[in-house]
Design an enzyme around this catalytic site. Structure first.
Site, PDB file in Angstrom:
ATOM      1  N   CYS A 127       0.815  -1.136  -0.156  1.00  0.00           N
ATOM      2  CA  CYS A 127       0.146   0.043   0.213  1.00  0.00           C
ATOM      3  C   CYS A 127       0.894   1.304   0.013  1.00  0.00           C
ATOM      4  O   CYS A 127       1.748   1.514  -0.811  1.00  0.00           O
ATOM      5  CB  CYS A 127      -0.998  -0.020   1.103  1.00  0.00           C
ATOM      6  N   HIS A 168      -3.731  -5.044   0.646  1.00  0.00           N
ATOM      7  CA  HIS A 168      -3.314  -5.388   2.154  1.00  0.00           C
ATOM      8  C   HIS A 168      -3.171  -6.948   2.398  1.00  0.00           C
ATOM      9  O   HIS A 168      -4.241  -7.544   2.937  1.00  0.00           O
ATOM     10  CB  HIS A 168      -3.971  -4.644   3.325  1.00  0.00           C
ATOM     11  N   GLU A 220      -1.740  -8.586   4.324  1.00  0.00           N
ATOM     12  CA  GLU A 220      -1.425  -8.864   5.762  1.00  0.00           C
ATOM     13  C   GLU A 220      -2.781  -9.168   6.579  1.00  0.00           C
ATOM     14  O   GLU A 220      -2.824  -9.460   7.460  1.00  0.00           O
ATOM     15  CB  GLU A 220      -0.274  -7.870   6.381  1.00  0.00           C
TER      16      GLU A 220
END
Ligand code: MN
Length: 244
Positions: A111, A215, A217
């Site tokens: 990002c 994202h 994660e």
């Protein structure tokens, strides 16, 4: 040997105490590095003169998400929608990204991290996708549904990202209003959303230098998340200098 992975973090105001700052990083970044057998090491935003000393001790660099980079770093006046990050954070992360690239240290950027990497190497950003891209798909899925997937991305065949994802189209989450516009010299766009917005880039001239706009994660159990972090930590392991 466990590769040491530096993680950038955000410098943010502490809302309950005016004027007090703190470092902030969602735990998921740390957890994903640890799950991929890297040793996470969070890097405070200090004077850029400390960057070389940090890099000497790192085997890989994870540039993480955050607020908007000040557009003066790529020579543009600010769009009114911006929520700027801390100026010292911008300066430190830009120096960190550039130095890691110069040293060919494995870099994975997520990002804002990819946006920082791009600007650090001479690229620029689209400051506000919803108002600047006609027919933009929904790139900000909002908070209640943060575990969901938001839109598809098309991956360019033959890229590193394609090799990791093993598919030419994947569905990803999306929490951004900015994106990479002109990629830095030497970089390739590796993924785009249906509206053309850049969702991935990499430098094929580097050992491992890869950015995604989504994202991974936030979905630690997804195979794509696992494979991205694993590819990164394996590159970091491969790049470890033999210790005397
Ligand atoms: Mn998106």
């Amino acid at each position: 040997m466990t590769p040491v992975i530096g993680l950038s973090c955000s410098t943010v105001p502490r809302v309950t105490m005016a004027g007090m700052l703190r470092y902030s990083l969602p735990c998921q970044y740390v957890e994903c590095v640890a799950r991929a057998d890297g040793l996470p090491w969070i890097l405070p935003n200090l004077d850029p003169s400390l960057v070389p000393a940090y890099l000497e001790r790192l085997d890989g660099l994870l540039l993480t998400g955050g607020d908007d980079l000040d557009p003066t770093h790529y020579g543009q006046p600010p769009h009114p929608s911006l929520i700027l990050s801390d100026p010292d954070q911008d300066v430190f992360e830009l120096a960190l990204a550039r130095a890691a690239w110069e040293a060919d240290l494995p870099v994975f950027a997520i990002c804002r991290g990819g946006q920082v990497l791009n600007v650090a190497l001479g690229g620029n950003l689209l400051q506000d996708v919803p108002s600047q891209v006609e027919g933009a798909v929904g790139h900000d899925q909002g908070r209640p549904a943060w575990r969901d997937l938001a839109h598809e991305v098309d991956i360019v065949p033959g890229t590193r990202l394609h090799g990791i994802a093993g598919a030419e189209r994947v569905r990803v989450n999306s929490f951004h209003h900015q994106a990479v516009d002109r990629v830095a010299e030497g970089f390739l766009v590796t993924a785009r959303a249906a509206d053309g917005v850049v969702e991935g880039m990499e430098d094929p001239g580097r050992h491992f230098c890869l950015a995604v706009q989504w994202h991974p994660e936030r979905r630690p159990d997804d195979p794509l998340t696992r494979d991205l972090f694993r590819a990164f930590t394996e590159a970091a392991r491969g790049a470890m200098a033999p210790k005397a």
